[in-house]
Design an enzyme around this catalytic site. Structure first.
Site, PDB file in Angstrom:
ATOM      1  N   CYS A 130       6.575  -2.873  -5.952  1.00 38.12           N
ATOM      2  CA  CYS A 130       6.064  -2.213  -4.747  1.00 38.12           C
ATOM      3  C   CYS A 130       4.540  -2.146  -4.744  1.00 38.12           C
ATOM      4  O   CYS A 130       3.898  -2.355  -3.702  1.00 38.12           O
ATOM      5  CB  CYS A 130       6.696  -0.838  -4.568  1.00 38.12           C
ATOM      6  SG  CYS A 130       6.386   0.355  -5.887  1.00 38.12           S
ATOM      7  N   HIS A 196       7.298   5.189  -5.509  1.00 35.41           N
ATOM      8  CA  HIS A 196       7.425   4.041  -4.614  1.00 35.41           C
ATOM      9  C   HIS A 196       6.287   4.080  -3.603  1.00 35.41           C
ATOM     10  O   HIS A 196       5.959   5.142  -3.066  1.00 35.41           O
ATOM     11  CB  HIS A 196       8.771   4.079  -3.881  1.00 35.41           C
ATOM     12  CG  HIS A 196       8.992   2.907  -2.966  1.00 35.41           C
ATOM     13  ND1 HIS A 196       8.999   1.609  -3.423  1.00 35.41           N
ATOM     14  CD2 HIS A 196       9.191   2.830  -1.625  1.00 35.41           C
ATOM     15  CE1 HIS A 196       9.219   0.785  -2.407  1.00 35.41           C
ATOM     16  NE2 HIS A 196       9.326   1.499  -1.307  1.00 35.41           N
ATOM     17  N   HIS A 208       7.487  -3.030   2.295  1.00 33.84           N
ATOM     18  CA  HIS A 208       7.616  -2.490   0.942  1.00 33.84           C
ATOM     19  C   HIS A 208       8.572  -3.350   0.128  1.00 33.84           C
ATOM     20  O   HIS A 208       9.152  -4.318   0.641  1.00 33.84           O
ATOM     21  CB  HIS A 208       8.084  -1.031   0.982  1.00 33.84           C
ATOM     22  CG  HIS A 208       9.454  -0.848   1.561  1.00 33.84           C
ATOM     23  ND1 HIS A 208      10.311   0.159   1.178  1.00 33.84           N
ATOM     24  CD2 HIS A 208      10.143  -1.546   2.504  1.00 33.84           C
ATOM     25  CE1 HIS A 208      11.439   0.089   1.858  1.00 33.84           C
ATOM     26  NE2 HIS A 208      11.370  -0.926   2.657  1.00 33.84           N
TER      27      HIS A 208
END
Length: 245
Positions: A130, A196, A208
Site C-alpha cells: 500500500c 493501511h 490502494h
C-alpha cells in the site's frame, strides 16, 4: 578483481544469509559496492536501507541490484520478480546451490524500462504494497518524490507504527474536514494502529493496495470511511488543486 568476482566473494562470505550489493558506474567503470542486508529474515530475503542506497548513488550511477541465494540456484523467486519489476534496475542473482565453496550460478535480469502500472499489481509486502502505491502515485501523478522506509511484514503486530511515525518526515500534515483529491487516508484494518494507506481521488474513490488483492480503485464507502483514522495532505502540493472540483 572485477565487479562480478567481488559480488561472488561477498556472497560466499555472508553465507548462510543473503548478500546484497549494488553495481554502479563511475568514470566509465563498473564497480561493486557491498551493502548491509537489514532484513529481519536475512536468510530468506534482503533489504537495502534507503540511506545506504543513496550513499552508493552519490558515488556514481547505480545500474544493478545484486543479491545471493545461499543453497539455491540463481533462478529468481516470485518476490525477486516482483521487486525487479518495481525497481526498474538490472538485477544480478548469485546462486550458490552447492554450498559456500561450490560453483556460483549467476542469473541476470535486464533492467525494466516501462514503469510498473499503478493498477493490477500483485501484493508483495515492502516491494509492491500500500505504501509503495502511495509513493508511485505521487511520483507519477504529481511529480513528488516520497521517501521509502524499511519495513518488515506485519510490522503493526510487532509494536510498529510506520505511518504515524513517518508522515511528517514524508512531507504530510494531518488536516480536518473532507478529503481532497490526492490526500492520503490512513486506515486501521484489524490492527491497533493505522496499517493501511490509500490515496483519495475525486468522485469519492480511493486507489490502494490491499493484502491478497491486486492494486485497484474502489469506492470510498462506509467500510473504508469507518476505518479511516487520519486525512493527510502533502505540503508540497499546490494550494489549489483544480482536479478536486
Amino acid at each position: 578483481m572485477n565487479e562480478i568476482d567481488a559480488a561472488v566473494l561477498h556472497a560466499r562470505e555472508t553465507w548462510p544469509t543473503e548478500s546484497v550489493g549494488l553495481f554502479y558506474v563511475r568514470d566509465g567503470q563498473r564497480h561493486y559496492r557491498r551493502c548491509t542486508n537489514v532484513s529481519p529474515v536475512p536468510g530468506d530475503r534482503f533489504v537495502i536501507a534507503p540511506a545506504e542506497f543513496a550513499a552508493v548513488a552519490a558515488l556514481g550511477e547505480v545500474v544493478a541490484v545484486v543479491h545471493s541465494h545461499p543453497g539455491a540456484s540463481g533462478a529468481p523467486s516470485v518476490l525477486d520478480q516482483a521487486a525487479h519489476a518495481a525497481g526498474g534496475l538490472e538485477w544480478v542473482i548469485v546462486g550458490l546451490p552447492s554450498g559456500v565453496d561450490g560453483e556460483a550460478d549467476l542469473v541476470t535480469l535486464p533492467a525494466v524500462s516501462a514503469p510498473l502500472p499503478l493498477l493490477g499489481r500483485r501484493f508483495v509486502h515492502g516491494v509492491t504494497d500500500c505504501y509503495s502505491l502511495v509513493r508511485d502515485w505521487y511520483r507519477v501523478e504529481l511529480g513528488i518524490g516520497l521517501p521509502d522506509f524499511v519495513r518488515d511484514d506485519h510490522w503493526w503486530q510487532r509494536g510498529g507504527d510506520l505511518y504515524r511515525k513517518h508522515f511528517t518526515e514524508a512531507g504530510f500534515a494531518v488536516v480536518a474536514g473532507p478529503p481532497q483529491h490526492g490526500d492520503v487516508l490512513l486506515m486501521q484494518l484489524g490492527a491497533s494502529v493505522p496499517n493501511h494507506g490509500a490515496v483519495y481521488l475525486s468522485g469519492d474513490r480511493v486507489i490502494h493496495h490491499l493484502v491478497g488483492r491486486l492494486s485497484s480503485v474502489d469506492v470510498y464507502g462506509k467500510f473504508f470511511r469507518e476505518r479511516t483514522t487520519h486525512v493527510l495532505r502533502n505540503l508540497a502540493r499546490p494550494a489549489h488543486d483544480p482536479v478536486a472540483g
